[in-house]
Design an enzyme around this catalytic site. Structure first.
Site, PDB file in Angstrom:
ATOM      1  N   HIS A  48      11.389   3.116  -9.674  1.00 40.95           N
ATOM      2  CA  HIS A  48      11.011   2.379  -8.331  1.00 40.95           C
ATOM      3  C   HIS A  48       9.996   1.189  -8.436  1.00 40.95           C
ATOM      4  O   HIS A  48       8.829   1.660  -8.159  1.00 40.95           O
ATOM      5  CB  HIS A  48      10.591   3.437  -7.382  1.00 40.95           C
ATOM      6  CG  HIS A  48      10.746   2.801  -5.877  1.00 40.95           C
ATOM      7  ND1 HIS A  48      11.417   3.443  -4.838  1.00 40.95           N
ATOM      8  CD2 HIS A  48      10.428   1.649  -5.472  1.00 40.95           C
ATOM      9  CE1 HIS A  48      11.303   2.845  -3.710  1.00 40.95           C
ATOM     10  NE2 HIS A  48      10.687   1.530  -4.123  1.00 40.95           N
ATOM     11  N   HIS A  50       8.764  -3.052  -8.121  1.00 39.57           N
ATOM     12  CA  HIS A  50       9.325  -4.337  -7.338  1.00 39.57           C
ATOM     13  C   HIS A  50       8.689  -5.345  -8.509  1.00 39.57           C
ATOM     14  O   HIS A  50       7.403  -5.360  -8.340  1.00 39.57           O
ATOM     15  CB  HIS A  50       8.778  -4.604  -6.139  1.00 39.57           C
ATOM     16  CG  HIS A  50       9.335  -3.361  -5.089  1.00 39.57           C
ATOM     17  ND1 HIS A  50      10.438  -3.644  -4.408  1.00 39.57           N
ATOM     18  CD2 HIS A  50       8.736  -2.222  -4.695  1.00 39.57           C
ATOM     19  CE1 HIS A  50      10.687  -2.750  -3.606  1.00 39.57           C
ATOM     20  NE2 HIS A  50       9.713  -1.924  -3.851  1.00 39.57           N
ATOM     21  N   ASN A  82      15.120  -6.391  -3.727  1.00 44.78           N
ATOM     22  CA  ASN A  82      14.587  -7.323  -2.467  1.00 44.78           C
ATOM     23  C   ASN A  82      13.935  -8.383  -3.194  1.00 44.78           C
ATOM     24  O   ASN A  82      12.779  -8.962  -3.109  1.00 44.78           O
ATOM     25  CB  ASN A  82      13.591  -6.750  -1.553  1.00 44.78           C
ATOM     26  CG  ASN A  82      12.207  -5.828  -2.321  1.00 44.78           C
ATOM     27  OD1 ASN A  82      12.550  -5.519  -3.452  1.00 44.78           O
ATOM     28  ND2 ASN A  82      11.657  -5.438  -1.411  1.00 44.78           N
ATOM     29  N   ASP A 139      16.624  -0.870  -1.011  1.00 48.52           N
ATOM     30  CA  ASP A 139      15.051  -0.384  -0.863  1.00 48.52           C
ATOM     31  C   ASP A 139      14.501  -1.537  -0.455  1.00 48.52           C
ATOM     32  O   ASP A 139      14.618  -2.997  -0.709  1.00 48.52           O
ATOM     33  CB  ASP A 139      14.555  -0.112  -2.213  1.00 48.52           C
ATOM     34  CG  ASP A 139      13.248   0.315  -1.823  1.00 48.52           C
ATOM     35  OD1 ASP A 139      12.980   1.471  -1.219  1.00 48.52           O
ATOM     36  OD2 ASP A 139      12.149  -0.197  -2.112  1.00 48.52           O
ATOM     37  N   HIS A 219      10.815   7.403  -2.348  1.00 50.12           N
ATOM     38  CA  HIS A 219       9.459   7.501  -1.817  1.00 50.12           C
ATOM     39  C   HIS A 219       9.281   8.559  -0.306  1.00 50.12           C
ATOM     40  O   HIS A 219       8.957   8.153   0.459  1.00 50.12           O
ATOM     41  CB  HIS A 219       8.731   6.177  -1.310  1.00 50.12           C
ATOM     42  CG  HIS A 219       9.637   5.225  -0.767  1.00 50.12           C
ATOM     43  ND1 HIS A 219      10.303   5.545   0.310  1.00 50.12           N
ATOM     44  CD2 HIS A 219       9.755   4.129  -0.782  1.00 50.12           C
ATOM     45  CE1 HIS A 219      10.792   4.675   0.735  1.00 50.12           C
ATOM     46  NE2 HIS A 219      10.753   3.582   0.242  1.00 50.12           N
ATOM     47  N   ASN A 264       4.832   1.400   2.739  1.00 45.08           N
ATOM     48  CA  ASN A 264       5.803   1.704   3.503  1.00 45.08           C
ATOM     49  C   ASN A 264       6.837   2.579   2.741  1.00 45.08           C
ATOM     50  O   ASN A 264       7.530   2.403   1.897  1.00 45.08           O
ATOM     51  CB  ASN A 264       6.762   0.600   4.243  1.00 45.08           C
ATOM     52  CG  ASN A 264       7.774   1.130   4.919  1.00 45.08           C
ATOM     53  OD1 ASN A 264       7.532   2.414   5.751  1.00 45.08           O
ATOM     54  ND2 ASN A 264       8.885   0.552   5.303  1.00 45.08           N
ATOM     55  N   ASP A 291       6.406   3.027  -6.579  1.00 43.99           N
ATOM     56  CA  ASP A 291       6.786   1.833  -5.608  1.00 43.99           C
ATOM     57  C   ASP A 291       5.878   0.867  -5.777  1.00 43.99           C
ATOM     58  O   ASP A 291       5.366   0.453  -4.898  1.00 43.99           O
ATOM     59  CB  ASP A 291       6.799   2.668  -4.380  1.00 43.99           C
ATOM     60  CG  ASP A 291       7.178   1.679  -2.993  1.00 43.99           C
ATOM     61  OD1 ASP A 291       8.129   0.658  -3.490  1.00 43.99           O
ATOM     62  OD2 ASP A 291       7.314   2.072  -2.082  1.00 43.99           O
ATOM     63  N   PHE A 309       3.275  -4.765   3.583  1.00 35.86           N
ATOM     64  CA  PHE A 309       3.707  -3.606   3.256  1.00 35.86           C
ATOM     65  C   PHE A 309       3.611  -3.341   1.512  1.00 35.86           C
ATOM     66  O   PHE A 309       4.505  -4.289   0.963  1.00 35.86           O
ATOM     67  CB  PHE A 309       4.778  -2.982   3.482  1.00 35.86           C
ATOM     68  CG  PHE A 309       4.955  -2.512   5.174  1.00 35.86           C
ATOM     69  CD1 PHE A 309       3.979  -1.422   5.601  1.00 35.86           C
ATOM     70  CD2 PHE A 309       5.516  -3.169   5.985  1.00 35.86           C
ATOM     71  CE1 PHE A 309       3.919  -0.834   6.794  1.00 35.86           C
ATOM     72  CE2 PHE A 309       5.642  -2.717   7.482  1.00 35.86           C
ATOM     73  CZ  PHE A 309       4.867  -1.751   7.758  1.00 35.86           C
ATOM     74  N   GLY A 310       2.944  -2.580   0.946  1.00 35.89           N
ATOM     75  CA  GLY A 310       2.989  -2.555  -0.356  1.00 35.89           C
ATOM     76  C   GLY A 310       1.827  -2.422  -1.284  1.00 35.89           C
ATOM     77  O   GLY A 310       0.835  -3.215  -0.945  1.00 35.89           O
TER      78      GLY A 310
END
Length: 402
Positions: A48, A50, A82, A139, A219, A264, A291, A309-310
């Site tokens: 997971h 990004h 995403n 996600d 998550h 999140n 994440d 978020f993140g």
């Protein structure tokens, strides 16, 4: 030969790799790594992350993200969809895989999206992406339609792939951006209730029983989520789940008015954190994923309410978990390696090639985002002291970090 001394952990089922490690570390080239003892682990695997490319390269690129992963001891990661374009067809997925094939320094396995454009209206082209997509996920967004999720599960099952779910009920969010708890109430923030997470998990478990789909929950952060998944496993449902280091170390009592504490799902209550730890101990939680979600400094500079978020996590994951779970005798080092590498590889059928990482466990470091190779610098662990420093990562037989 000079070489270095090393313990080898977590490789008993990989005798060929264990032999390769012994050969690799006997080279004179590594005599510069002077220490009384190092510990060698199979390359970590994060299902997971990004990496933001294509579409948002100012936040992170495949190159910078994979370098950050190598710095953290990771040799395989799975990237979330995403992006722009969203990988919802063979053509749009190729826009990402072309960059991966060109720039990645470790193995990067992309997810295909569950729905077209991640809009939750119609299914993506699962068949077209099947050859390259590691699994299917939306996600960043939850699939709101029960009927659409049922169709997605049936399609994934037919292809032998896993549905990887971001569980979030939009109807229960009400503009919230941190946990609906004591901190939100005391400081006038809008909260995100726990049911917005565990409600969709409950729904999807029912669908798993109906469809027989292999299902993985992203998550998890609430005590109810842990209990639902524990019960589903006892009932024989084909379900796995992950949580992230920040949910195991911090809770809403650690919040500050700073965007680096905004993610999140949000940091939940102390009781939720303890339930997650119990889930780690008893095996309900199968893996620890980061994440890793980088943003620009500007996007994270607007406090709890206004920031994106993140947070980032690849470069602090092992040290944070080793310090807070292993050195405190909550779990063994061998169990941590299962959570950071072996379980993820087994569940997602991700091979362990000539992949390993070397850590100096006795080395204490202070987390400084200035030292990150990721473009993202937002971490709630800034300034914290952890034990365990990565000194070498080898992926596919090549040094990718030293």
């Amino acid at each position: 030969m000079a070489g270095i001394k090393a313990n080898v952990i977590g490789m008993k089922q990989y005798p060929q790799l264990e032999k390769k490690v012994a050969e690799f570390l006997s080279f004179d080239a590594f005599s510069s790594l002077n220490s009384s003892l190092f510990t060698v682990f199979p390359g970590f695997c994060d299902v997971h992350v990004h990496f933001r490319e294509p579409g948002f390269f100012y936040k992170e690129t495949i190159k910078s993200g994979s370098l950050a992963a190598a710095h953290g001891g990771y040799t395989a990661v799975c990237t979330m969809p995403n992006l722009n374009p969203v990988p919802d067809s063979a053509e749009s997925l190729k826009a990402q895989t072309d960059i991966i094939d060109r720039d990645a320094v470790i193995d990067v396995y992309p997810y295909g999206s569950i729905t077209v454009g991640q809009r939750g209206e119609e299914l993506s082209d699962f068949e077209g992406m099947n050859a390259r997509a590691i699994a299917f996920s939306d996600d960043g967004r939850g699939v709101q339609s029960e009927e659409l999720m049922r169709k997605a599960m049936l399609k994934a099952k037919a292809l032998g792939k896993i549905i990887v779910a971001h569980c979030e009920d939009n109807s229960l969010l009400h503009g919230g951006y941190i946990h609906k708890g004591v901190y939100a109430e005391a400081h006038g923030h809008k909260g995100i209730c726990s049911e917005s997470e565990w409600g969709p998990i409950e729904r999807d478990i029912k669908l798993c029983k109906e469809t027989g789909c292999s299902y993985h929950v992203c998550h998890i952060s609430t005590k109810e989520s842990v209990e639902l998944i524990r019960k589903a496993k006892q009932e024989g449902v084909d379900i796995t789940c992950e949580t992230a280091p920040h949910y195991l170390i911090m809770d809403e009592n650690d919040l500050k008015e700073d965007g680096k504490y905004k993610m999140n799902p949000p940091l939940r209550s102390k009781e939720d954190r303890q339930a997650l730890i119990e889930g780690i101990i008893d095996g309900t939680i199968d893996m620890i994923a980061t994440d890793h979600a980088p943003h620009s400094a500007e996007e994270k500079s607007k406090g709890l309410k206004g920031s994106a978020f993140g947070i980032v996590g690849l470069e602090t994951a092992f040290a944070s978990m080793y310090t807070h779970l292993v050195l405190t005798n909550i779990i063994t080092l061998e169990r941590l390696i299962e959570l950071l590498s072996l379980n993820a590889r087994k569940r997602f059928n991700i091979p362990l090639k000539d992949d390993f990482t070397v850590f100096e466990l006795g080395k204490k470091t202070v987390v400084s985002s200035e030292n990150f190779l990721s473009k993202g610098k937002a971490t709630p662990f800034e300034g914290m002291q952890f034990y365990g420093e990565c000194v070498l990562t080898v992926a596919n037989g090549k040094i990718v970090y030293k």
